[in-house]
Design an enzyme around this catalytic site. Structure first.
Site, PDB file in Angstrom:
ATOM      1  N   HIS A  63       0.822  -1.208   0.000  1.00  0.00           N
ATOM      2  CA  HIS A  63       0.000   0.000   0.000  1.00  0.00           C
ATOM      3  C   HIS A  63       0.860   1.263   0.000  1.00  0.00           C
ATOM      4  O   HIS A  63       0.552   2.244  -0.685  1.00  0.00           O
ATOM      5  CB  HIS A  63      -0.925  -0.008   1.214  1.00  0.00           C
ATOM      6  CG  HIS A  63      -1.689   1.263   1.385  1.00  0.00           C
ATOM      7  ND1 HIS A  63      -1.282   2.256   2.256  1.00  0.00           N
ATOM      8  CD2 HIS A  63      -2.812   1.726   0.784  1.00  0.00           C
ATOM      9  CE1 HIS A  63      -2.139   3.263   2.188  1.00  0.00           C
ATOM     10  NE2 HIS A  63      -3.067   2.975   1.312  1.00  0.00           N
ATOM     11  N   GLU A  66       1.942   2.008  -3.401  1.00  0.00           N
ATOM     12  CA  GLU A  66       0.851   2.556  -4.200  1.00  0.00           C
ATOM     13  C   GLU A  66       0.856   4.083  -4.146  1.00  0.00           C
ATOM     14  O   GLU A  66       0.594   4.755  -5.139  1.00  0.00           O
ATOM     15  CB  GLU A  66      -0.469   2.001  -3.680  1.00  0.00           C
ATOM     16  CG  GLU A  66      -1.706   2.597  -4.299  1.00  0.00           C
ATOM     17  CD  GLU A  66      -2.907   2.443  -3.384  1.00  0.00           C
ATOM     18  OE1 GLU A  66      -3.655   3.423  -3.239  1.00  0.00           O
ATOM     19  OE2 GLU A  66      -3.094   1.353  -2.815  1.00  0.00           O
ATOM     20  N   HIS A  67       1.174   4.637  -2.979  1.00  0.00           N
ATOM     21  CA  HIS A  67       1.295   6.092  -2.845  1.00  0.00           C
ATOM     22  C   HIS A  67       2.580   6.603  -3.495  1.00  0.00           C
ATOM     23  O   HIS A  67       2.582   7.602  -4.215  1.00  0.00           O
ATOM     24  CB  HIS A  67       1.339   6.469  -1.359  1.00  0.00           C
ATOM     25  CG  HIS A  67       0.019   6.428  -0.667  1.00  0.00           C
ATOM     26  ND1 HIS A  67      -0.632   7.563  -0.244  1.00  0.00           N
ATOM     27  CD2 HIS A  67      -0.774   5.391  -0.321  1.00  0.00           C
ATOM     28  CE1 HIS A  67      -1.773   7.226   0.339  1.00  0.00           C
ATOM     29  NE2 HIS A  67      -1.870   5.907   0.317  1.00  0.00           N
ATOM     30  N   GLU A 143      -3.836   8.382   6.768  1.00  0.00           N
ATOM     31  CA  GLU A 143      -4.852   7.449   6.269  1.00  0.00           C
ATOM     32  C   GLU A 143      -5.207   6.417   7.338  1.00  0.00           C
ATOM     33  O   GLU A 143      -6.370   6.033   7.489  1.00  0.00           O
ATOM     34  CB  GLU A 143      -4.342   6.762   4.999  1.00  0.00           C
ATOM     35  CG  GLU A 143      -5.405   6.018   4.228  1.00  0.00           C
ATOM     36  CD  GLU A 143      -4.910   5.502   2.888  1.00  0.00           C
ATOM     37  OE1 GLU A 143      -5.659   4.739   2.257  1.00  0.00           O
ATOM     38  OE2 GLU A 143      -3.790   5.853   2.479  1.00  0.00           O
TER      39      GLU A 143
END
Length: 444
Positions: A63, A66-67, A143
């Site tokens: 994840h 992904e950023h 997040e």
């Protein structure tokens, strides 16, 4: 040179109209579907890697990447990537799950070349600059905090952690605050280089396109990555791990939060995506808590007014799955809500569901499947998941036939097996300890 492969599986039937597949040197797969009457293209570069492939020290790496990959490449800055898509009205994004990562775009058909070029650049040639790592670390931590501020999301994460205790599927996709704070740039770089390889990649595209044109664009944009993999390297087949060895025992996890509602999730292990009973599970879930006519909705909300939100859900992975019920209610009503939910589960486990409920659930699933494919992003997702998870494409007719073939006896047998298992329960709400929870939950 790419190889155009026949999508027909023996005994299954013809491929879906407009669906074609090629495999390039280096194992890179390209799957496309031409959709009549649209002027857009949805494109995704998928990697068959997700959070379950992380070690404990890497928790959250997929994840985090992904950023991070959007922060810039050797050819493009983060700003220029964003400006390129804003200038054509396109959409550019990514998502990570427990078994997949996808970088996707939706653009006008005339801008397909731009989408392929930018996505390929992002996925294979990102800089992972140390300064960007620190910048995005803060974003990911925000997040996580946002997830913690959403009790419905939080109770779901807690449920997975408890149900899949000790298994990689139990770790949150997003990672933990501790793992993200401790994530080194070298850890992220190694995960990226070790896993983002063309044999694990699928490029899926749907919309106003021709297969040969997409293959040409992808081959040019990802040619270097294919060369690094090596000529003649085959694609990685769908993952087929041994069945997950989950310990079936009652579990209860509580997180005390000053919330206006109590949030409850309870459930049991399910079946894998390869289990032939998966269509029966879909029917069971729909009848149990998939819509306004479902048993849970009728019993909890319509007849008793105990909660605004109540539903059932299921997941299927390569080796296991889950079936769960969620409800959000006033804290004072948690005991009554839990009692009704447990009563419904016990009734369905003992007696299955009626033929009328089966027929209604089948109609709901058929309609949802077809209506869900009215847009190109949904079709793109279906193509890629089928390739990664099954190694072949199923026609819509085949999927509809599988739903139609489910009988009340099929559902009853599956319900008896699954719903009689010890329950895993997670609760988020204004409770200091488990002693304040209803006895029905504390007893498992």
């Amino acid at each position: 040179m790419s190889r155009l492969t026949d999508l027909v599986t023996p005994g299954v039937g013809a491929p879906a109209p407009g669906v074609l597949r090629s495999e390039l040197p280096g194992g890179l797969r390209v799957v496309t579907e031409a959709v009549a009457g649209v002027r857009s293209v949805s494109l995704g570069i998928w990697i068959g890697i997700g959070s379950r492939d992380e070690s404990p020290a890497q928790a959250g790496a997929a994840h985090f990447l992904e950023h991070l990959l959007f922060k810039g490449t050797r050819l493009r800055s983060a700003a220029s990537i964003a400006e390129a898509f804003d200038a054509v009205g396109g959409d550019l994004n990514a998502f990570t799950s427990k078994e997949h990562t996808c970088y996707y775009a939706q653009v006008l058909d005339t801008d397909l070349a731009l989408a392929v070029d930018v996505l390929a650049d992002v996925v294979t040639d990102a800089l992972l600059d140390p300064a960007d790592v620190e910048l995005e670390r803060g974003v990911v931590l925000d997040e996580i905090a946002m997830r913690d501020d959403d009790p419905e999301d939080l109770v779901g994460e807690m449920f997975d952690e408890a149900l899949f205790s000790g298994h990689p599927l139990g770790r949150p996709v997003i990672g933990s605050e501790a793992s993200v704070r401790g994530m080194a740039r070298d850890t992220l770089h190694s995960f990226w280089r070790d896993h983002y390889r063309t044999p694990r990649m699928v490029v899926a595209a749907t919309g106003n396109l021709t297969h040969s044109h997409v293959v040409g664009l992808v081959g040019a944009a990802l040619g270097a990555a294919c060369v690094r993999a090596g000529a003649g390297v085959a694609s990685v087949p769908p993952r087929r791990p041994d069945p997950a060895d989950l310990v079936e025992r009652p579990r209860l996890v509580l997180r005390g939060e000053d919330t206006e509602q109590a949030h409850l999730m309870l459930g049991v292990p399910g079946v894998s995506r390869y289990d032939p009973r998966r269509p029966a599970l879909a029917v069971l879930n729909s009848a149990l808590g998939g819509g306004p006519s479902s048993r849970l909705f009728q019993q909890v909300r319509e007849r008793r007014g105990l909660a605004y939100s109540v539903y059932s859900t299921y997941t299927t992975y390569a080796d296991t799955g889950s079936v769960a019920v969620y409800a959000g209610c006033a804290p004072a009503r948690l005991g009554e809500v839990a009692s009704v939910v447990l009563e419904v589960l016990a009734e369905v486990a003992a007696g299955g569901i009626s033929p009328a409920e089966v027929a209604r659930a089948q109609g709901n699933l058929r309609g949802g499947l077809v209506l869900g494919l009215e847009d190109t992003p949904s079709r793109m997702n279906r193509l890629a998941r089928a390739e990664l998870d099954h190694g072949r494409q199923r026609t819509i007719a085949e999927s509809l036939d599988q739903i139609a073939a489910v009988t009340p006896a099929d559902v009853a047998a599956l319900a008896k097996e699954l719903l009689a298992a010890p329950l895993t329960t997670s609760v988020v709400g204004p409770y200091d300890d488990e002693a304040e929870l209803p006895a029905s939950l504390r007893s498992g």
